[in-house]
Scaffold this motif. Structure first.
Motif, PDB file in Angstrom:
ATOM      1  N   VAL A  89      -6.377   4.613  -5.245  1.00 25.09           N
ATOM      2  CA  VAL A  89      -6.732   5.960  -4.773  1.00 25.09           C
ATOM      3  C   VAL A  89      -5.635   6.947  -5.165  1.00 25.09           C
ATOM      4  O   VAL A  89      -5.916   8.041  -5.690  1.00 25.09           O
ATOM      5  CB  VAL A  89      -6.968   5.971  -3.244  1.00 25.09           C
ATOM      6  CG1 VAL A  89      -7.048   7.390  -2.706  1.00 25.09           C
ATOM      7  CG2 VAL A  89      -8.227   5.185  -2.891  1.00 25.09           C
ATOM      8  N   LEU A  90      -4.387   6.564  -4.935  1.00 24.13           N
ATOM      9  CA  LEU A  90      -3.266   7.445  -5.297  1.00 24.13           C
ATOM     10  C   LEU A  90      -3.180   7.646  -6.809  1.00 24.13           C
ATOM     11  O   LEU A  90      -2.792   8.726  -7.276  1.00 24.13           O
ATOM     12  CB  LEU A  90      -1.952   6.881  -4.752  1.00 24.13           C
ATOM     13  CG  LEU A  90      -1.799   6.934  -3.240  1.00 24.13           C
ATOM     14  CD1 LEU A  90      -0.580   6.132  -2.800  1.00 24.13           C
ATOM     15  CD2 LEU A  90      -1.700   8.377  -2.759  1.00 24.13           C
ATOM     16  N   TYR A  91      -3.551   6.641  -7.572  1.00 21.67           N
ATOM     17  CA  TYR A  91      -3.567   6.753  -9.031  1.00 21.67           C
ATOM     18  C   TYR A  91      -4.580   7.808  -9.468  1.00 21.67           C
ATOM     19  O   TYR A  91      -4.313   8.637 -10.338  1.00 21.67           O
ATOM     20  CB  TYR A  91      -3.888   5.383  -9.634  1.00 21.67           C
ATOM     21  CG  TYR A  91      -3.630   5.295 -11.112  1.00 21.67           C
ATOM     22  CD1 TYR A  91      -2.335   5.182 -11.602  1.00 21.67           C
ATOM     23  CD2 TYR A  91      -4.674   5.325 -12.023  1.00 21.67           C
ATOM     24  CE1 TYR A  91      -2.096   5.086 -12.956  1.00 21.67           C
ATOM     25  CE2 TYR A  91      -4.443   5.235 -13.377  1.00 21.67           C
ATOM     26  CZ  TYR A  91      -3.143   5.114 -13.837  1.00 21.67           C
ATOM     27  OH  TYR A  91      -2.901   5.035 -15.183  1.00 21.67           O
ATOM     28  N   VAL A  92      -5.752   7.789  -8.837  1.00 17.03           N
ATOM     29  CA  VAL A  92      -6.780   8.791  -9.130  1.00 17.03           C
ATOM     30  C   VAL A  92      -6.287  10.180  -8.711  1.00 17.03           C
ATOM     31  O   VAL A  92      -6.454  11.159  -9.452  1.00 17.03           O
ATOM     32  CB  VAL A  92      -8.117   8.434  -8.445  1.00 17.03           C
ATOM     33  CG1 VAL A  92      -9.110   9.582  -8.528  1.00 17.03           C
ATOM     34  CG2 VAL A  92      -8.699   7.168  -9.060  1.00 17.03           C
ATOM     35  N   ALA A 146       4.810   6.883  -4.107  1.00 16.27           N
ATOM     36  CA  ALA A 146       4.103   6.055  -3.115  1.00 16.27           C
ATOM     37  C   ALA A 146       3.515   4.805  -3.769  1.00 16.27           C
ATOM     38  O   ALA A 146       3.578   3.709  -3.194  1.00 16.27           O
ATOM     39  CB  ALA A 146       3.010   6.876  -2.428  1.00 16.27           C
ATOM     40  N   ILE A 147       2.975   4.946  -4.966  1.00 20.53           N
ATOM     41  CA  ILE A 147       2.422   3.791  -5.674  1.00 20.53           C
ATOM     42  C   ILE A 147       3.529   2.778  -5.961  1.00 20.53           C
ATOM     43  O   ILE A 147       3.346   1.570  -5.775  1.00 20.53           O
ATOM     44  CB  ILE A 147       1.721   4.221  -6.983  1.00 20.53           C
ATOM     45  CG1 ILE A 147       0.464   5.028  -6.670  1.00 20.53           C
ATOM     46  CG2 ILE A 147       1.375   3.005  -7.838  1.00 20.53           C
ATOM     47  CD1 ILE A 147      -0.127   5.754  -7.873  1.00 20.53           C
ATOM     48  N   LEU A 152       6.056  -2.425  -4.805  1.00 21.36           N
ATOM     49  CA  LEU A 152       7.249  -3.210  -4.483  1.00 21.36           C
ATOM     50  C   LEU A 152       7.166  -3.911  -3.138  1.00 21.36           C
ATOM     51  O   LEU A 152       7.653  -5.021  -2.977  1.00 21.36           O
ATOM     52  CB  LEU A 152       8.490  -2.317  -4.523  1.00 21.36           C
ATOM     53  CG  LEU A 152       8.873  -1.787  -5.905  1.00 21.36           C
ATOM     54  CD1 LEU A 152       9.969  -0.735  -5.788  1.00 21.36           C
ATOM     55  CD2 LEU A 152       9.298  -2.921  -6.814  1.00 21.36           C
ATOM     56  N   THR A 153       6.560  -3.263  -2.157  1.00 22.82           N
ATOM     57  CA  THR A 153       6.566  -3.824  -0.802  1.00 22.82           C
ATOM     58  C   THR A 153       5.281  -4.583  -0.459  1.00 22.82           C
ATOM     59  O   THR A 153       5.298  -5.417   0.439  1.00 22.82           O
ATOM     60  CB  THR A 153       6.781  -2.714   0.247  1.00 22.82           C
ATOM     61  OG1 THR A 153       5.701  -1.775   0.159  1.00 22.82           O
ATOM     62  CG2 THR A 153       8.116  -2.020   0.030  1.00 22.82           C
ATOM     63  N   LYS A 154       4.188  -4.254  -1.123  1.00 18.03           N
ATOM     64  CA  LYS A 154       2.896  -4.889  -0.862  1.00 18.03           C
ATOM     65  C   LYS A 154       2.613  -4.996   0.648  1.00 18.03           C
ATOM     66  O   LYS A 154       2.380  -6.091   1.168  1.00 18.03           O
ATOM     67  CB  LYS A 154       2.819  -6.257  -1.528  1.00 18.03           C
ATOM     68  CG  LYS A 154       2.940  -6.210  -3.018  1.00 18.03           C
ATOM     69  CD  LYS A 154       3.057  -7.609  -3.606  1.00 18.03           C
ATOM     70  CE  LYS A 154       3.303  -7.593  -5.069  1.00 18.03           C
ATOM     71  NZ  LYS A 154       4.480  -6.838  -5.530  1.00 18.03           N
ATOM     72  N   PRO A 155       2.625  -3.863   1.342  1.00 22.42           N
ATOM     73  CA  PRO A 155       2.419  -3.931   2.796  1.00 22.42           C
ATOM     74  C   PRO A 155       1.021  -4.399   3.155  1.00 22.42           C
ATOM     75  O   PRO A 155       0.079  -4.253   2.371  1.00 22.42           O
ATOM     76  CB  PRO A 155       2.640  -2.477   3.240  1.00 22.42           C
ATOM     77  CG  PRO A 155       2.268  -1.665   2.033  1.00 22.42           C
ATOM     78  CD  PRO A 155       2.690  -2.489   0.862  1.00 22.42           C
TER      79      PRO A 155
END
Length: 160
Positions: A89-92, A146-147, A152-155
């Motif tokens: 979503v953030l990529y879009v 944010a991406i 990195l964290t894969k929450p």
């Protein structure tokens, strides 16, 4: 033997850093050039910015979803996994801001070239487009950060 997973991760991380680094570099150089209000310098800088966006950013933009999909597939992650879905979503969102910015950068370059060729100051249209360009950069840049954080964290994100 070639470690495909490692190679995919490397290409994916390089793509992410290119998106972040090129975006930050482009913004820095355009802001510094704008401060001069010198149409010739701005035209040159904007030309370089358009070239950098074409060569580096566009390449990374194409590679990121491909390498991301292949990594998810090879590791067994679903694209519906919360952190992956939010990343998509953030990529879009980033793309929705980046695409107009590319057009604006070309227009800024062209307006500065015309002004430089006529030994004239930058036209009012240039400054209006620059403000839009500047404003579009913030959400796109924050979305890329944010991406990277999500990558990195894969929450554990549920309900997304």
């Amino acid at each position: 033997m070639v470690d495909i997973d490692g190679l995919l991760r490397l290409v994916h991380v390089i793509g992410a850093t290119v998106l972040l680094g090129t975006g930050a570099g482009i913004a820095f150089f355009m802001v510094i050039a704008r401060r001069t209000e010198d149409p010739k310098l701005i035209a040159h800088t904007a030309g370089t910015v358009v070239l950098a966006d074409t060569v580096f950013t566009a390449t990374a933009v194409l590679l990121q979803p491909i390498t991301g999909y292949l990594l998810a597939e090879r590791t067994g992650w679903s694209l519906a996994e919360g952190w992956i879905a939010l990343s998509l979503v953030l990529y879009v969102v980033t793309g929705l801001f980046w695409l107009p910015v590319v057009w604006i950068q070309m227009r800024l370059r062209n307006l500065a070239r015309i002004a430089a060729g006529n030994s004239a100051p930058l036209p009012p249209e240039w400054f209006g487009l620059y403000r839009i360009w500047f404003a579009c950069g913030f959400p796109a840049f924050l979305a890329v950060i944010a991406i990277l954080w999500l990558m990195l964290t894969k929450p554990d994100i549920t309900g997304f």
